[in-house]
Design an enzyme around this catalytic site. Sequence first.
Site: not given
Ligand code: 4NP
Length: 164
Positions: A15, A18, A20-22, A132
């Site tokens: 993602c 790294n 939340c989703r992955s 997201d």
């Molecule tokens: P992820 O979510 O891609 O599912 O881990 C996010 C985590 C952090 C951010 C964006 C999306 N950020 O902008 O810091």
Amino acid sequence: MPEQGSASVGILFVCLGNICRSPTAHGVFQHKINLAGFGHLVSIDSCGTGDWHAGKPPDARASAAAALRGYDLSKLRARQVTARDFDQFDIILAMDESNLEDLQGLAPADYRGQLALLLDFAPGLSGRAVPDPYYGGEHGFDEVLDLVEAASDGLLEVVAREHR
Ligand code: 4NP
């Protein structure tokens, strides 16, 4: 990279951050593959296209939502994707189209693995994104789990069928 039908297949979930989703996909799929007795067949990891959260554990909201369904994300730590990942992983699964485009830009021209969206493995959801949840409420983390569980079951069937 192992041939079809050999002892192990590497699967990488990707993602943006790294956190939340992955890592959710990593924890859920590891849990399901272990329960199915196929843990020895699969090497699983997750990473982000970005490096902002490198070294950090998953977002507390992701960990809490996962724990409520029996998945332990506590040992996971964020890292950024590297060129070596294309040597090590046979199946690289992006959470959304933006992650997929970034990975396509990084992949060597001779990458022979499968680069796809995670939800291509979820019945009826091919081509769709795992949204997201980072800037939203708690509900978003439950939605991630619903989607990831559906895709994990489909992916598990592929591993059982093609890599056993
Ligand atoms: P992820 O979510 O891609 O599912 O881990 C996010 C985590 C952090 C951010 C964006 C999306 N950020 O902008 O810091």
